[in-house]
Design a protein around this motif. Structure first.
Motif, PDB file in Angstrom:
ATOM      1  N   ASP A  26       0.888  -1.123  -0.012  1.00 33.60           N
ATOM      2  CA  ASP A  26      -0.059   0.058   0.001  1.00 33.60           C
ATOM      3  C   ASP A  26       0.896   1.053  -0.040  1.00 33.60           C
ATOM      4  O   ASP A  26       0.505   2.122  -0.668  1.00 33.60           O
ATOM      5  CB  ASP A  26      -0.947   0.072   1.117  1.00 33.60           C
ATOM      6  CG  ASP A  26      -2.165  -0.986   1.079  1.00 33.60           C
ATOM      7  OD1 ASP A  26      -2.281  -1.443   0.060  1.00 33.60           O
ATOM      8  OD2 ASP A  26      -2.080  -1.813   2.222  1.00 33.60           O
ATOM      9  N   ARG A  27       1.874   1.205   0.745  1.00 32.19           N
ATOM     10  CA  ARG A  27       2.950   2.288   0.782  1.00 32.19           C
ATOM     11  C   ARG A  27       4.361   1.745   0.625  1.00 32.19           C
ATOM     12  O   ARG A  27       4.635   0.774   1.285  1.00 32.19           O
ATOM     13  CB  ARG A  27       2.756   2.959   2.220  1.00 32.19           C
ATOM     14  CG  ARG A  27       1.333   3.505   2.564  1.00 32.19           C
ATOM     15  CD  ARG A  27       1.186   4.278   3.793  1.00 32.19           C
ATOM     16  NE  ARG A  27       2.806   4.637   4.398  1.00 32.19           N
ATOM     17  CZ  ARG A  27       2.927   4.070   5.488  1.00 32.19           C
ATOM     18  NH1 ARG A  27       2.543   3.192   6.270  1.00 32.19           N
ATOM     19  NH2 ARG A  27       4.184   4.691   6.147  1.00 32.19           N
ATOM     20  N   TYR A  31       9.645   0.425   3.095  1.00 30.76           N
ATOM     21  CA  TYR A  31      11.050  -0.376   2.273  1.00 30.76           C
ATOM     22  C   TYR A  31      11.827   0.007   1.680  1.00 30.76           C
ATOM     23  O   TYR A  31      12.804  -0.160   1.662  1.00 30.76           O
ATOM     24  CB  TYR A  31      10.039  -1.257   1.442  1.00 30.76           C
ATOM     25  CG  TYR A  31       8.576  -2.046   2.007  1.00 30.76           C
ATOM     26  CD1 TYR A  31       9.042  -3.171   2.971  1.00 30.76           C
ATOM     27  CD2 TYR A  31       7.424  -1.622   1.632  1.00 30.76           C
ATOM     28  CE1 TYR A  31       7.863  -3.574   3.400  1.00 30.76           C
ATOM     29  CE2 TYR A  31       6.405  -2.277   2.410  1.00 30.76           C
ATOM     30  CZ  TYR A  31       6.516  -3.372   3.293  1.00 30.76           C
ATOM     31  OH  TYR A  31       5.447  -3.974   3.702  1.00 30.76           O
ATOM     32  N   VAL A  32      11.573   1.441   0.797  1.00 31.37           N
ATOM     33  CA  VAL A  32      12.293   2.092   0.068  1.00 31.37           C
ATOM     34  C   VAL A  32      12.341   3.474   0.255  1.00 31.37           C
ATOM     35  O   VAL A  32      11.294   3.969   0.708  1.00 31.37           O
ATOM     36  CB  VAL A  32      12.338   1.701  -1.461  1.00 31.37           C
ATOM     37  CG1 VAL A  32      12.685   0.284  -1.686  1.00 31.37           C
ATOM     38  CG2 VAL A  32      10.772   2.043  -1.973  1.00 31.37           C
ATOM     39  N   PRO A  58       6.079  -8.562  -9.666  1.00 30.29           N
ATOM     40  CA  PRO A  58       5.780  -8.933  -8.267  1.00 30.29           C
ATOM     41  C   PRO A  58       7.017  -9.393  -7.481  1.00 30.29           C
ATOM     42  O   PRO A  58       7.336  -9.218  -6.425  1.00 30.29           O
ATOM     43  CB  PRO A  58       4.946 -10.221  -8.492  1.00 30.29           C
ATOM     44  CG  PRO A  58       4.071  -9.586  -9.611  1.00 30.29           C
ATOM     45  CD  PRO A  58       5.091  -9.236 -10.464  1.00 30.29           C
ATOM     46  N   SER A  59       8.135  -9.972  -8.350  1.00 34.92           N
ATOM     47  CA  SER A  59       9.287 -10.344  -7.717  1.00 34.92           C
ATOM     48  C   SER A  59      10.237  -9.117  -7.102  1.00 34.92           C
ATOM     49  O   SER A  59      10.718  -9.183  -5.934  1.00 34.92           O
ATOM     50  CB  SER A  59      10.266 -11.105  -8.735  1.00 34.92           C
ATOM     51  OG  SER A  59      10.694  -9.983  -9.749  1.00 34.92           O
ATOM     52  N   ASP A  60      10.023  -7.920  -7.640  1.00 36.43           N
ATOM     53  CA  ASP A  60      10.373  -6.528  -6.887  1.00 36.43           C
ATOM     54  C   ASP A  60       9.715  -6.381  -5.784  1.00 36.43           C
ATOM     55  O   ASP A  60      10.257  -6.193  -4.920  1.00 36.43           O
ATOM     56  CB  ASP A  60      10.129  -5.546  -8.096  1.00 36.43           C
ATOM     57  CG  ASP A  60      11.142  -5.849  -9.180  1.00 36.43           C
ATOM     58  OD1 ASP A  60      12.500  -5.973  -9.207  1.00 36.43           O
ATOM     59  OD2 ASP A  60      10.610  -5.585 -10.368  1.00 36.43           O
ATOM     60  N   LEU A  61       8.471  -6.675  -5.654  1.00 33.83           N
ATOM     61  CA  LEU A  61       7.664  -6.180  -4.427  1.00 33.83           C
ATOM     62  C   LEU A  61       8.112  -7.217  -3.347  1.00 33.83           C
ATOM     63  O   LEU A  61       8.169  -6.747  -2.139  1.00 33.83           O
ATOM     64  CB  LEU A  61       6.156  -6.350  -4.759  1.00 33.83           C
ATOM     65  CG  LEU A  61       5.696  -5.305  -5.958  1.00 33.83           C
ATOM     66  CD1 LEU A  61       4.509  -5.360  -6.215  1.00 33.83           C
ATOM     67  CD2 LEU A  61       6.017  -3.619  -5.315  1.00 33.83           C
ATOM     68  N   HIS A  62       8.100  -8.415  -3.682  1.00 34.94           N
ATOM     69  CA  HIS A  62       8.437  -9.507  -2.662  1.00 34.94           C
ATOM     70  C   HIS A  62       9.976  -9.296  -2.241  1.00 34.94           C
ATOM     71  O   HIS A  62      10.078  -9.311  -1.068  1.00 34.94           O
ATOM     72  CB  HIS A  62       8.678 -11.031  -3.249  1.00 34.94           C
ATOM     73  CG  HIS A  62       7.205 -11.475  -3.539  1.00 34.94           C
ATOM     74  ND1 HIS A  62       6.563 -12.097  -2.170  1.00 34.94           N
ATOM     75  CD2 HIS A  62       6.289 -11.907  -4.329  1.00 34.94           C
ATOM     76  CE1 HIS A  62       5.266 -12.508  -2.694  1.00 34.94           C
ATOM     77  NE2 HIS A  62       5.415 -12.404  -4.048  1.00 34.94           N
TER      78      HIS A  62
END
Length: 108
Positions: A26-27, A31-32, A58-62
């Motif tokens: 959501d935000r 994380y970054v 999705p791999s970047d988000l994981h």
């Protein structure tokens, strides 16, 4: 920003989170963070690509959540894929690619 620095979404955490919550975010703030960092020097046989576009998968988000198959590294730019122009290279073959279109896939 100078030619010795670049803007990047930089990881705020190291390692794995120990959780598996999925790719939903959501935000980005936990994380970054956008930062100005030193332009990296390519290692032997490697090139530096000036990124024009980068996908978010999705791999970047994981990965930025610490749920991926390799650990996060605090202070390192996030993301695995992109496309742009080879800006510099280290080694004869890598140097021959300067100015050509390049594709970034993975990290090393």
């Amino acid at each position: 920003m100078t030619t010795e620095t670049m803007r990047a979404l930089v990881q705020l955490h190291d390692g794995y989170s120990g959780r598996q919550e999925g790719p939903q975010i959501d935000r980005l703030e936990p994380y970054v963070m956008m930062q100005e960092i030193a332009v990296p020097e390519p290692g032997p046989g490697k090139v530096l690509i000036k990124v024009a576009m980068a996908a978010i998968n999705p791999s970047d988000l994981h990965f930025i959540k610490g749920e991926y198959g390799q650990p996060r590294r605090k202070g390192v730019p996030a993301g695995f894929e992109g496309v742009g122009t080879v800006a510099s290279g280290n080694g004869a073959y890598a140097e021959s690619l300067v100015g050509k279109r390049g594709r970034l896939h993975g990290r090393s």
